[in-house]
Scaffold this motif. Sequence first.
Motif, PDB file in Angstrom:
ATOM      1  N   GLY A  94     -11.157   5.947  13.048  1.00  0.00           N
ATOM      2  CA  GLY A  94     -12.532   5.399  12.973  1.00  0.00           C
ATOM      3  C   GLY A  94     -12.582   4.978  11.495  1.00  0.00           C
ATOM      4  N   ASP A  95     -12.382   5.401  10.907  1.00  0.00           N
ATOM      5  CA  ASP A  95     -12.045   5.288   9.050  1.00  0.00           C
ATOM      6  C   ASP A  95     -10.874   4.227   9.602  1.00  0.00           C
ATOM      7  OD1 ASP A  95     -14.010   6.880   8.527  1.00  0.00           O
ATOM      8  OD2 ASP A  95     -12.599   8.368   7.843  1.00  0.00           O
ATOM      9  N   VAL A  96      -9.327   4.653  10.093  1.00  0.00           N
ATOM     10  CA  VAL A  96      -8.335   3.425  10.078  1.00  0.00           C
ATOM     11  C   VAL A  96      -8.814   2.388  10.616  1.00  0.00           C
ATOM     12  CG1 VAL A  96      -6.330   3.164  10.940  1.00  0.00           C
ATOM     13  CG2 VAL A  96      -7.495   5.515  10.454  1.00  0.00           C
TER      14      VAL A  96
ATOM     15  N   VAL B 214     -10.450  -4.722   7.378  1.00  0.00           N
ATOM     16  CA  VAL B 214     -11.105  -5.189   6.028  1.00  0.00           C
ATOM     17  C   VAL B 214      -9.343  -5.738   5.646  1.00  0.00           C
ATOM     18  CG1 VAL B 214     -11.366  -3.894   3.704  1.00  0.00           C
ATOM     19  CG2 VAL B 214     -12.679  -3.493   5.603  1.00  0.00           C
ATOM     20  N   LEU B 215      -8.600  -4.431   4.744  1.00  0.00           N
ATOM     21  CA  LEU B 215      -7.310  -4.920   4.636  1.00  0.00           C
ATOM     22  C   LEU B 215      -6.499  -5.819   4.987  1.00  0.00           C
ATOM     23  CD1 LEU B 215      -6.100  -1.236   3.637  1.00  0.00           C
ATOM     24  CD2 LEU B 215      -7.632  -2.627   2.204  1.00  0.00           C
ATOM     25  N   SER B 216      -6.369  -6.097   6.037  1.00  0.00           N
ATOM     26  CA  SER B 216      -5.623  -7.471   7.073  1.00  0.00           C
ATOM     27  C   SER B 216      -5.826  -8.401   6.716  1.00  0.00           C
ATOM     28  CB  SER B 216      -5.496  -6.685   8.403  1.00  0.00           C
ATOM     29  OG  SER B 216      -6.060  -6.430   9.514  1.00  0.00           O
ATOM     30  N   LYS B 217      -7.646  -8.367   6.570  1.00  0.00           N
ATOM     31  CA  LYS B 217      -8.757  -9.713   6.721  1.00  0.00           C
ATOM     32  C   LYS B 217      -8.759 -10.174   5.041  1.00  0.00           C
ATOM     33  CE  LYS B 217     -12.267 -10.311  10.450  1.00  0.00           C
ATOM     34  NZ  LYS B 217     -12.788  -8.332   9.780  1.00  0.00           N
ATOM     35  N   ALA B 218      -8.714  -9.001   4.141  1.00  0.00           N
ATOM     36  CA  ALA B 218      -8.312 -10.046   3.143  1.00  0.00           C
ATOM     37  C   ALA B 218      -7.076 -10.130   2.096  1.00  0.00           C
ATOM     38  CB  ALA B 218      -8.601  -7.793   1.627  1.00  0.00           C
ATOM     39  N   HIS B 219      -5.947  -9.814   3.053  1.00  0.00           N
ATOM     40  CA  HIS B 219      -4.370 -10.014   2.967  1.00  0.00           C
ATOM     41  C   HIS B 219      -4.408 -11.072   3.305  1.00  0.00           C
ATOM     42  CE1 HIS B 219       0.210 -10.023   2.373  1.00  0.00           C
ATOM     43  NE2 HIS B 219       0.398  -9.455   3.741  1.00  0.00           N
ATOM     44  N   ARG B 220      -5.236 -11.757   4.475  1.00  0.00           N
ATOM     45  CA  ARG B 220      -4.303 -13.229   4.677  1.00  0.00           C
ATOM     46  C   ARG B 220      -5.595 -14.375   3.940  1.00  0.00           C
ATOM     47  NH1 ARG B 220      -5.347 -10.753   9.636  1.00  0.00           N
ATOM     48  NH2 ARG B 220      -7.903 -11.162  10.043  1.00  0.00           N
ATOM     49  N   ARG B 221      -6.420 -13.684   3.160  1.00  0.00           N
ATOM     50  CA  ARG B 221      -7.046 -14.682   2.251  1.00  0.00           C
ATOM     51  C   ARG B 221      -6.227 -13.792   1.924  1.00  0.00           C
ATOM     52  NH1 ARG B 221     -12.223 -11.341   3.412  1.00  0.00           N
ATOM     53  NH2 ARG B 221     -13.099 -12.346   5.491  1.00  0.00           N
ATOM     54  N   GLY B 222      -5.127 -13.757   0.529  1.00  0.00           N
ATOM     55  CA  GLY B 222      -4.735 -13.700  -0.389  1.00  0.00           C
ATOM     56  C   GLY B 222      -5.311 -13.085  -1.529  1.00  0.00           C
TER      57      GLY B 222
ATOM     58  N   LEU C 272       1.276  -1.281   0.113  1.00  0.00           N
ATOM     59  CA  LEU C 272      -0.616  -0.464   0.277  1.00  0.00           C
ATOM     60  C   LEU C 272       0.916   0.850   0.186  1.00  0.00           C
ATOM     61  CD1 LEU C 272      -2.265  -1.100   2.890  1.00  0.00           C
ATOM     62  CD2 LEU C 272      -3.081  -0.906   0.300  1.00  0.00           C
ATOM     63  N   ILE C 273       0.236   2.342  -0.471  1.00  0.00           N
ATOM     64  CA  ILE C 273       1.027   3.475  -0.596  1.00  0.00           C
ATOM     65  C   ILE C 273       0.393   4.723   0.266  1.00  0.00           C
ATOM     66  CG2 ILE C 273       2.064   5.434  -1.913  1.00  0.00           C
ATOM     67  CD1 ILE C 273       2.630   3.871  -4.044  1.00  0.00           C
ATOM     68  N   ILE C 274       0.190   4.905   1.205  1.00  0.00           N
ATOM     69  CA  ILE C 274      -0.288   6.083   1.957  1.00  0.00           C
ATOM     70  C   ILE C 274      -0.440   7.296   2.317  1.00  0.00           C
ATOM     71  CG2 ILE C 274      -1.203   7.229   4.594  1.00  0.00           C
ATOM     72  CD1 ILE C 274      -1.056   4.021   5.155  1.00  0.00           C
ATOM     73  N   VAL C 275      -0.423   8.594   1.032  1.00  0.00           N
ATOM     74  CA  VAL C 275      -0.063  10.157   0.808  1.00  0.00           C
ATOM     75  C   VAL C 275      -1.002  10.702   2.074  1.00  0.00           C
ATOM     76  CG1 VAL C 275      -0.383  11.975  -0.801  1.00  0.00           C
ATOM     77  CG2 VAL C 275      -0.345   9.572  -1.413  1.00  0.00           C
TER      78      VAL C 275
ATOM     79  N   LEU D 105      -1.059   0.794  11.638  1.00  0.00           N
ATOM     80  CA  LEU D 105      -2.329  -0.405  12.091  1.00  0.00           C
ATOM     81  C   LEU D 105      -1.608  -1.714  10.992  1.00  0.00           C
ATOM     82  CD1 LEU D 105      -4.495   1.238  14.107  1.00  0.00           C
ATOM     83  CD2 LEU D 105      -2.570   0.236  14.893  1.00  0.00           C
ATOM     84  N   LEU D 106      -1.510  -0.942  10.065  1.00  0.00           N
ATOM     85  CA  LEU D 106      -1.429  -1.709   8.480  1.00  0.00           C
ATOM     86  C   LEU D 106       0.115  -2.895   8.620  1.00  0.00           C
ATOM     87  CD1 LEU D 106      -2.752   0.553   6.002  1.00  0.00           C
ATOM     88  CD2 LEU D 106      -3.703  -1.531   6.532  1.00  0.00           C
TER      89      LEU D 106
END
Length: 401
Positions: free
Chosen positions: A312-314, A320-328, A7-10, A22-23
């Motif tokens: 709260g957004d974070v 969402v992203l850490s679950k998606a990452h674990r699922r590939g 991920l790129i965070i700006v 956290l990511l």
Amino acid sequence: MAKQYDLIIVGAGMVGSLASLLLANSSLRIALVDRHNGDYALSVPPSYDARVSAISCQSKALLEAAGAWQSIPQNRLAAYNNMVVWDGLGEGYIDFNARKTQLPELGHLVENAILCTSLMTEVKQSSNIDLYLADEVENHELSESGVTVSLLSGRQLEAQAIIAADGALSKLRTENAFETVEWDYGHQAMVATIEIDRAHENTAWQSFGEEGILAFLPLPSVDDRHFVSIVWSVPPQEADSLMALDDQAFCKRLGYAISQRFSVLDITTDRQSIPLRQRHAKQYVKTGIALIGDAAHTIHPLAGQGANLGFGDVKALVDVLSKAHRRGEFLGASRVLRRYQRARMLDNIAMAAGMEGFKRLFGTQQPLLVQLRNQGMAHFHNNTSLKEKLVARAAGLSSFS
Ligand SMILES: Cc1cc2nc3c(=O)[nH]c(=O)nc-3n(C[C@H](O)[C@H](O)[C@H](O)COP(=O)(O)OP(=O)(O)OC[C@H]3O[C@@H](n4cnc5c(N)ncnc54)[C@H](O)[C@@H]3O)c2cc1C
């Protein structure tokens, strides 16, 4: 050769920095880009920065999980256990108390520069985050297969998705044609640190009246000297004339506006006047990009919730992203990013609507409405369970959705 990331965070403000930490804890490789150089000018007590934030219990827990809360010096934190709100045009009065709602405190006040410094210290220690400071995105391209970014410095980055945490005037939001609903609140917020004549009682004081919306927010006391941060919202013309007053005359007006509950001894920072605008992106995500924090929404600061909503957004995005990452799953896929939007949008809209309602209700001086408002406040003050619900919501411990 482009450097590869997940991920790129700006934007490495409060929201983007917390997201990166956290990511990174979820084993994602992050590039964090900010045009700022990452050094925040810190004042030395008893001088405090004019920009402070009320941080809710849920936000504090997130900052702890990122390791950033622990490094905030104790003498830069002020817990508040009470909140007192009154109507300067009537008898309306509400108080909120942490003890009555089984919370250790209602929240903490912390200077923005102190919070950003603690976050930046942690970011610099994370082996999963590469920092690109004093740099900006020059060009970027989004596609189903990810994002490619060229920075002004000439460096090339690639990732599965880009997260826009670049604040209220987000360039990424504009460049990617995210539509917004927005309007001026017709208010400027004046902020400053002031010295008062007596202890603030670990209480956030807020007056709604003829003189606008005024908050006295507690800061740490030093050697029996007592300080509060003010946020004073008034129409722009009124702000201009208040900003033109000398310090002594300004302090006198402040004392009047806070119903003489305190005498204002001195102003210990410059005064700043900030235009207030309600803004909400109609969508938070598109393929390969998500908006978070002020890039997605800004609200009136009267309840001190803007950064808390961003945190709260974070939380939602990291889940969402850490679950998606674990699922590939591919992180930039719109079906993945839409889960974040679904988790947050209703809550953020409800808070924005609440702030707009408050601002309109307390913006009127029509006698009938003022009378109704005061009756409503008296009813609310005596309704313990309603107050508990509102405190839980403000603390981030419950949601509208
Ligand atoms: C008067 C006032 C009082 C407030 N009080 C409270 C409060 O008590 N509690 C609370 O929760 N909230 C409060 N807020 C709201 C809070 O300040 C914001 O919601 C919060 O600062 C937003 O953080 P952010 O990280 O999303 O954005 P920002 O703090 O704006 O950070 C954005 C970052 O992106 C960087 N950036 C911008 N553009 C680019 C670019 N093109 N390239 C690279 N980097 C870029 C900037 O340098 C910055 O570091 C208040 C707001 C105001 C106006």
